[in-house]
Every structure is written in structure tokens, then in C-alpha cells.
Design a protein around this motif. Structure first.
Motif: not given
Ligand code: IGP
Length: 254
Positions: A95-102, A104-112, A130-134
Motif C-alpha cells: 500500500l505504501l507503493d500506492l500511496k507514493r505513486v499517488r 507523484a503522478v496525476d493519473l488515476p490509479l488502480l489498486r491491483k 481511483s479504482a480497485a480490482l474486483l
């Protein structure tokens, strides 16, 4: 509201049961505001969701990479969204990867990840997705309930299917962004015919949402073949293997 994972076969079952055993809710930070995943994918042309993935059960170690560096390269290369693996054991994510990427970039992110508990949706939102994989192969008939919970949290979802039966469940559940995975997550086997076959079937059944082809893509010609049917493609391994991520992405989409 947890799926019964006891019968989920193969690697998928192993990973999902491990994830389920680890969920232990804790206080989360206030969710940041995030851009729309769906809107980003609906821009003209085939959108690329570029994935940050250090390792995978099928490939082993892919690349030791700083997720922020990778995501910045993807953004420069024209990605419309970034997928960040947060599963630690088999994919080397967090989750730290997700937070750090958030940050750093403006693009929408998917939690995989392998979402098997509603708390994982809250986490996704709190850490900037912005979204999660189901994954329908995990959630089964609970897919609709997870979609609803995601909506309640202000989180979008990429609903992933691999078979006709799973497609029926996803459509019934009211998926707006539908991912068709060429990879069978139980056996890890890839068949690039799966996405076009089920994609056409989804459209035939009246699916009017965003259609995403997933897994196994490495060549421009393969992406050309998706145009007209798919709105987006999710690419991980082949980009991660390239010496220059930005150039590799440009080459694929240009
Ligand atoms: O690395 P590839 O073959 O380009 O595939 C990316 C993505 O589709 C894949 O990582 C994926 C699709 N669905 C998943 C579910 C869980 C983990 C990973 C995945």
C-alpha cells in the motif's frame, strides 16, 4: 460479507486465502480526492493502463523497480491510468507503493490486489486509488455487493472476468468497467483469444460500459487487433521488462 474461498482453485485460491487471513482493520487516513478512472479510459483511441509489478507467480522476479520512477515514466509515455500491485507475497507490492505513486503522478490509479474483504476497498480509497480490482472468480455472487460498497466509498471498480459464467455475473452485478483477463488465474495460462471472444459476447449482451483487455500483451499488432472493440488495455510484464519504460510504452501505443 466475505466470499467462500475454500473452493477457489490453484494459485488464485492460495493467494486469496492468504490475503483473507491477513485482513485486520485499523484507522485509515482521510481519502485524498482522485481523478476518475472511467473518464480517463474513455478518451479517444485505445487507452493504456500501465502496471507497476516487480514480480508475479508466473514470471518470478520481473524487475526491481522504484514504483514512483516507473509511474512517472508511464505518465510521460502516455499511460491513461496506472495499476499498482499491492499484494506483498507473490507480487512484491504494498500500500505504501500506492500511496507514493499517488503523491507523484496525476493519473488515476488502480489498486491491483485480491480484494476479499470490504475493508480492502476502504484501504484502496484511503491510499489514493481511483479504482480497485474486483475478481469475479473470487467474489462470485458477492460481486454486486462489493460493487455497491465501492460506490458507497466513492471508489470505482474494474470487474474482472475470465469465463462466460463470470461474465454473466459481472453484467448482472452492473459492472461499468469490465476487464477480461486472458490469463487463467488458477493455472496462470494465457490465451489471447479470451479477451476478444468474451468482449464481443459482452457487447452482444448489451454491455455499454468500458471494456478492458488484460494480460499477455507485448506487441503493437496485438493492440491494433483490440481497437474498435476495447476501450483500454492493461499491460504489465512486457513494459516492466523493457530497459526504458517510457520508450516501450510510446512504441506500443504510437
Ligand atoms: O503482466 P501482464 O501479462 O501484462 O498482465 C497485466 C495484468 O493484466 C495482470 O497483472 C493481472 C490481471 N489480473 C490480475 C489479478 C491479480 C494479479 C494480477 C493480474
Amino acid at each position: 460479507m466475505r466470499p467462500d474461498l475454500s473452493r477457489v482453485p490453484g494459485v488464485l485460491g492460495e493467494i486469496a486465502r492468504k490475503r483473507a487471513s491477513e485482513v485486520a482493520p485499523y484507522p485509515l487516513p482521510e481519502p485524498p480526492s482522485v481523478p476518475s478512472f472511467k473518464e480517463a479510459l474513455l478518451r479517444p483511441g485505445l487507452s493504456v493502463i500501465a502496471e507497476v509489478k516487480r514480480q508475479s507467480p508466473s514470471e518470478g522476479l520481473i524487475r526491481e523497480v522504484d514504483p514512483v520512477e516507473a509511474a512517472l515514466a508511464y505518465a510521460r509515455g502516455g499511460a491513461r491510468a496506472v495499476s499498482v500491485l499491492t499484494e506483498p507475497h507473490r507480487f512484491g507490492g504494498s500500500l505504501l507503493d500506492l500511496k507514493r505513486v499517488r503523491e507523484a503522478v496525476d493519473l488515476p490509479l488502480l489498486r491491483k490486489d485480491f480484494v476479499v474483504d470490504p475493508f480492502m476497498l476502504e484501504e484502496a480509497r484511503a491510499f489514493g486509488a481511483s479504482a480497485a480490482l474486483l475478481i469475479v472468480a473470487l467474489l462470485g455472487e458477492l460481486t454486486g455487493a462489493y460493487l455497491e460498497e465501492a460506490r458507497r466509498l466513492g471508489l470505482e471498480a474494474l470487474v474482472e472476468v475470465h469465463t462466460e459464467r463470470e461474465l454473466e455475473i459481472a453484467l448482472e452485478a452492473g459492472a461499468e468497467v469490465l476487464g477480461i483477463n486472458n490469463r487463467d488465474l488458477a493455472t496462470l495460462h494465457i490465451n489471447l483469444e479470451t479477451a476478444p471472444r468474451l468482449g464481443r459476447l459482452a457487447r452482444k449482451r448489451g454491455f455499454g460500459g468500458v471494456l478492458v483487455a488484460e494480460s499477455g500483451y507485448s506487441r503493437k499488432e496485438e493492440l491494433k487487433a483490440l481497437e474498435g472493440l476495447f476501450d483500454a488495455v492493461l499491460i504489465g510484464t512486457s513494459l516492466m521488462r523493457a530497459p526504458d519504460l517510457e520508450a516501450a510504452l510510446r512504441e506500443l501505443v504510437g
